[in-house]
Design a protein around this motif. Structure first.
Motif, short mmCIF file in Angstrom:
data_model
loop_
_atom_site.label_atom_id
_atom_site.label_comp_id
_atom_site.label_asym_id
_atom_site.label_seq_id
_atom_site.Cartn_x
_atom_site.Cartn_y
_atom_site.Cartn_z
N LEU A 368 0.96 -1.13 0.10
CA LEU A 368 -0.02 0.08 0.13
C LEU A 368 0.77 1.20 0.11
CD1 LEU A 368 -2.72 -0.80 2.59
CD2 LEU A 368 -2.76 -1.25 -0.10
N GLY A 369 2.18 1.13 -0.12
CA GLY A 369 2.95 2.36 -0.17
C GLY A 369 3.30 2.83 1.43
N GLY A 370 3.19 2.27 2.27
CA GLY A 370 3.44 2.67 3.84
C GLY A 370 4.69 2.26 4.24
N ASP A 371 4.65 2.56 5.80
CA ASP A 371 6.07 2.05 6.39
C ASP A 371 5.75 1.50 7.62
OD1 ASP A 371 7.50 4.18 4.75
OD2 ASP A 371 6.53 5.82 5.92
N PHE A 372 6.62 0.44 7.78
CA PHE A 372 6.24 -0.48 8.91
C PHE A 372 7.68 -0.85 9.53
CE2 PHE A 372 6.37 -4.95 10.51
CZ PHE A 372 5.28 -5.03 11.12
N SER A 373 7.67 -0.98 10.81
CA SER A 373 8.74 -1.32 11.58
C SER A 373 8.38 -2.07 12.96
CB SER A 373 9.64 0.06 12.04
OG SER A 373 8.79 1.01 12.86
N ALA A 374 9.39 -3.18 13.42
CA ALA A 374 9.00 -3.66 14.45
C ALA A 374 10.52 -4.02 15.01
CB ALA A 374 8.13 -5.16 14.11
#
Length: 394
Positions: A368-374
């Motif tokens: 979706l063109g987003g950002d993810f971090s964990a």
């Protein structure tokens, strides 16, 4: 006079494609046959060998029919078509008719090159060998005005439609292979997506049920609390069945946004379920959702669901915070867990964690063109953050 409806005109090609391929190929042969029988076209066709022109007779009509009518089977039986057309062409030239029907020879060669699947090289050698005695006979019977080089040039001219047909066939095979690879890739992607959905749904609910069932073992002395714990297990099982039904709806060709909308937007219910499993969760939701979020709501729900599942599994009893912010441009999600629980730690770093769920979330958000971090946060614990743009394609 009423005009012909546009839809009726558009359906003509579709109706035509329903006919057998022999019926669809027959008009071309009939057209060449009709043109060959027109008196103005007599003796104005292919002239090979320099034989004097001869008036048309019954044998001329037979030779023309042999060259034209077999074109009806040029795609179904290309070798049979080429053999009959070649016989008709040989009679046409040896008798000096020189009819317009000679046009059928390159058409037959084009069809053989394009539609013959097996024994292609043997067919080319056989018909090349058959051309030699025809050329010798025409050279001896002719006036001698044509040199052997002209017979060779005509042979090379006949090789051109064969080559064009072979190119069309290779292009068609390459396109079929490309479509097969695309279909295989699509099937693999679909299986991956369904497996990801199963992971999100089953893992969360089963984890909650296991934790609730373990807690119920220690509540035998408190019937009221035991009843509440068993009721929570039952409710979680029912929600798991509901989510699985929504997942199966994905396989329904009539599946649309309605089923997906019913499965998302239940963050408060999700948080309450986690609290019943013994996980202290603080939930904060801010802002107003955008009018058109596309798949953002759905992905946000999955992010919270996976993060709470990991908190139950690897940091049971630790304080967990869920913050969801709705903005005009998207949704921001942050789920953090303290490191003071019974098994605090990250899913990837724990003995039972594979990190597959988080990897799936990263793929969802990236699409979706987003950002993810964990990862592990400063001071202990684990935090999951995601920024999901609204109005993104599904």
């Amino acid at each position: 006079m009423r005009p012909v409806p546009v839809m009726a005109v558009r359906r003509v090609p579709e109706l035509w494609r329903r006919f057998d391929v022999t019926v669809r190929d027959l008009p071309l042969g009939l057209l060449i046959l009709a043109g060959s029988l027109v008196p103005a076209f007599h003796n104005h066709g292919t002239q090979l060998g320099g034989l004097p022109a001869r008036p048309f007779d019954v044998l001329a009509v037979v030779a023309i029919a042999l060259q034209c009518l077999p074109l009806a089977v040029r795609r179904r039986w290309p070798i049979v078509c080429l053999a009959l057309v070649s016989v008709g062409f040989a009679v046409d030239q040896l008798r000096g008719y020189h009819s317009f029907a000679g046009t059928a020879v390159p058409v037959a060669l084009l069809s053989v090159g394009s539609h013959l699947e097996r024994h292609r090289r043997a067919t080319a050698l056989l018909f090349s060998a058959a051309y030699v005695p025809l050329a010798v006979a025409l050279y001896r019977l002719g006036s001698g005005a044509e040199s052997p080089g002209e017979f060779l040039m005509y042979y090379l001219a006949l090789a051109l439609p064969w080559g064009m047909g072979s190119w069309l066939r290779s292009t068609r095979v390459a396109e079929a292979e490309r479509r097969r690879r695309v279909a295989e890739h699509t099937r693999t992607a679909e299986r991956t997506r369904i497996a990801r959905e199963l992971h999100d749904v089953v893992t969360h609910h089963v984890t909650a049920m296991v934790v609730q069932a373990e807690a119920a073992r220690y509540l035998t002395a408190a019937p009221d609390r035991l009843d509440q714990a068993l009721t929570a297990v039952t409710d979680t099982g029912r929600r798991a069945i509901t989510d699985l039904r929504h997942l199966l709806d994905l396989l329904n060709p009539d599946y649309g946004t309605e089923a997906r909308t019913q499965a998302v937007g239940r963050l408060r219910t999700l948080v309450e379920q986690t609290r019943r499993a013994g996980q202290p969760v603080e939930f904060t939701e801010e802002g107003t959702p955008a009018e058109s979020t596309g798949s953002a709501d759905f992905v946000a729900y999955r992010v919270v669901q996976e993060a709470l599942t990991n908190a139950l599994k690897y940091a049971h009893g630790s304080h967990t915070s869920v913050q969801v912010h709705h903005g005009a441009r998207g949704i921001t999600v942050e789920v953090s867990t303290d490191g003071s629980g019974s098994r605090a730690g990250s899913p990837a770093g724990s003995p039972g964690g594979s990190g597959r769920g988080l990897a799936g979330l990263r793929e969802r958000v990236d699409v979706l063109g987003g950002d993810f971090s964990a990862g592990v946060r400063t001071g202990g614990g684990f935090v999951v953050r995601a920024r999901i743009p609204a109005r993104s394609p599904s």
